[in-house]
Design an enzyme around this catalytic site. Structure first.
Site, mmCIF file in Angstrom:
data_model
loop_
_atom_site.group_PDB
_atom_site.id
_atom_site.type_symbol
_atom_site.label_atom_id
_atom_site.label_comp_id
_atom_site.label_asym_id
_atom_site.label_seq_id
_atom_site.Cartn_x
_atom_site.Cartn_y
_atom_site.Cartn_z
ATOM 1 N N GLY A 126 0.885 -1.340 0.107
ATOM 2 C CA GLY A 126 -0.020 0.051 0.026
ATOM 3 C C GLY A 126 0.803 1.050 -0.055
ATOM 4 N N ASN A 127 0.139 2.384 0.189
ATOM 5 C CA ASN A 127 1.001 3.629 0.303
ATOM 6 C C ASN A 127 0.328 4.615 1.476
ATOM 7 O OD1 ASN A 127 -1.057 5.501 -0.864
ATOM 8 N ND2 ASN A 127 -0.824 3.884 -2.653
ATOM 9 N N ARG A 128 0.842 5.805 1.539
ATOM 10 C CA ARG A 128 0.594 6.381 2.979
ATOM 11 C C ARG A 128 -0.687 7.466 2.757
ATOM 12 N NH1 ARG A 128 5.965 8.080 5.490
ATOM 13 N NH2 ARG A 128 4.814 9.878 6.011
ATOM 14 N N SER A 129 -1.077 7.497 1.221
ATOM 15 C CA SER A 129 -2.244 8.440 0.999
ATOM 16 C C SER A 129 -3.435 8.474 2.145
ATOM 17 C CB SER A 129 -2.719 8.134 -0.538
ATOM 18 O OG SER A 129 -3.885 9.300 -0.540
ATOM 19 N N ALA A 132 -3.850 7.829 -4.832
ATOM 20 C CA ALA A 132 -2.364 7.084 -5.097
ATOM 21 C C ALA A 132 -2.603 5.753 -5.525
ATOM 22 C CB ALA A 132 -1.500 7.247 -3.942
#
Ligand code: CTP
Length: 417
Positions: A225-228, A292
């Site tokens: 995943g990502n931090r958005s 994102a």
């Protein structure tokens, strides 16, 4: 008079209300009255001087002591209290904003017809500032032609009537009629205080916004995943709704409350996000890709949890490409006049990378911002440059994500004309 702390620094004087925006919080008699306490807290904690004016029925749900303690101001429902101060005129006259939350069907009817049988309805007639209503009632009451006509009357006169949320109502019922989350009502109040009641320049338009960050599962418990946080996309959705648009918000793993009056489509992965965005974009005037999106996903999904094997190195994770949704929508527009907006989060050579990305993706506008450990992700503020395919460059100074959202919609509206 300034108040100093022990270091001699000037502190805000808590008793001082001269420069604070004056907000009247009207509360009418619905079970959602308890949620207005949270709205009140947010308003007072962010420097607003709030006078709560409940109706008698509202006091069945939350008592005067609570309103008075949370607001730091006296509370009355009657025009007969403190008559020498002429409260039925003064409170409305001096307000910068009146927000009624919850607004019952009865309150909307009284406001639409100019009845004035208690302090709140008197205040609504004397107020010359913007007025926001946050209705809450059962679906049948909301959908009744009488209520709908009252809402239309109030909107025609310039009041902001927030669309109720869809969800659990009192008892076992669910449907449209829930009071929107207090954070959303607060955001609407803040916008109205900052900009006044603006021309709804996106009325009749359908816009699609993607928000959040996709998660690409490896096994039933793990994902890439990502931090958005999704906050910028939510600010875009909220401001588009405030400007009159029908909004579809495709939300990837955000955990944020639904913006008032917005259709939210929850998704998990990039593939799901693509499907939801393409479906909604079919009749959209504008598509804003603030999400994102993971560029790659694991080639294989393990049905069972991947276990570590003693003494052995882990297996490498093989990745495959995800579709580039922004490039696809830009190249194959559902409508010739559709405006497509992308976002680019960059850590280095921000502008040069942005210009190159704008060309590569083929969108009309690209919002370029610099990211890093402590920049942008999860914060309430943003700073960016909006690059246009026509060569334009619009710098957006550091400020709330709503402010950037408004500029994006200004640029979209210019291109829709
Ligand atoms: N985007 C998309 N589909 C993807 C990846 C990104 O639609 N598979 C969109 C994002 O929503 C954003 C824009 O493209 O609006 C820019 O995303 P970014 O990840 O910065 O671009 P990339 O093409 O991945 O460029 P790079 O990895 O080289 O920075």
């Amino acid at each position: 008079m300034d108040v100093m702390d022990v270091m001699g620094r000037t502190l805000p004087n808590r008793g001082e209300t001269v420069d604070k925006p004056k907000v009247v919080l009207g509360v009418s008699g619905g079970i959602a009255a308890y949620k207005a306490c949270e709205l009140l807290r947010r308003l007072t904690e962010t420097g607003h001087d709030v006078r709560v004016v409940p109706t008698d029925s509202a006091l069945h749900f939350v008592g005067s002591a609570t309103w008075s303690a949370l607001s730091g101001n006296p509370v009355s429902t009657e025009v007969w209290d403190d008559v020498h101060e002429v409260p039925h005129v003064r409170i409305g006259q001096h307000a910068d904003l009146v927000v009624v939350a919850p607004a019952t069907a009865d309150m909307l009817a009284k406001a639409a017809h100019g009845l004035a049988d208690d302090l709140l309805t008197n205040t609504l007639l004397t107020a010359r500032c913007p007025v926001v209503f946050a209705p809450a009632m059962h679906t049948e009451m909301w959908e009744h032609p009488a209520t709908q006509e009252n809402v239309a009357t109030l909107r025609r006169r310039g009041a902001v009537v927030i669309e109720p949320a869809v969800g659990r109502l009192t008892g076992v019922d669910t449907g449209k009629g829930r009071l929107p989350d207090p954070t959303e009502i607060y955001a609407v109040c803040r916008r109205v205080l900052a900009r006044g009641v603006t021309e709804p320049d996106l009325t009749g338009r359908h816009v699609v916004v993607s928000a959040g960050g996709t998660r690409e599962p490896l096994d039933p418990v793990r994902f890439l995943g990502n931090r958005s946080s999704g906050k910028q996309g939510y600010a875009l959705a909220r401001t588009a709704a405030a400007r009159g648009a029908r909004v579809t918000l495709v939300a990837a793993n955000t955990g944020l409350p639904d913006p008032a009056g917005v259709d939210v489509v929850p998704v998990g992965t990039a593939v799901q996000l693509r499907e939801a965005v393409l479906k909604a974009a079919a009749d959209a005037d504008a598509v804003v890709m603030a999400a994102a999106v993971a560029d790659f996903r694991p080639a294989a999904y393990a049905e069972g949890k991947i276990k570590k094997k003693d003494g052995k190195d882990p297996d490498p994770i093989v990745l495959v490409r995800n579709p580039d949704i922004l490039a696809e929508i830009s190249a194959d527009r559902a409508r010739p006049a559709q405006v497509v907006v992308g976002f680019a989060a960059e850590t280095d050579d921000v502008l040069a990378n942005g210009r190159e990305k704008l060309r590569r993706k083929g969108c009309d506008l690209l919002v370029v911002n610099e990211v890093g450990e402590r920049r942008t992700f999860g914060s309430e503020e943003n700073e960016a440059v909006v690059l246009g395919a026509d060569g334009s460059e619009t710098p957006v100074p550091h400020g709330p994500k709503e402010a950037l959202a408004e500029i994006v919609w200004d640029l979209v509206v210019e291109r829709l004309k």
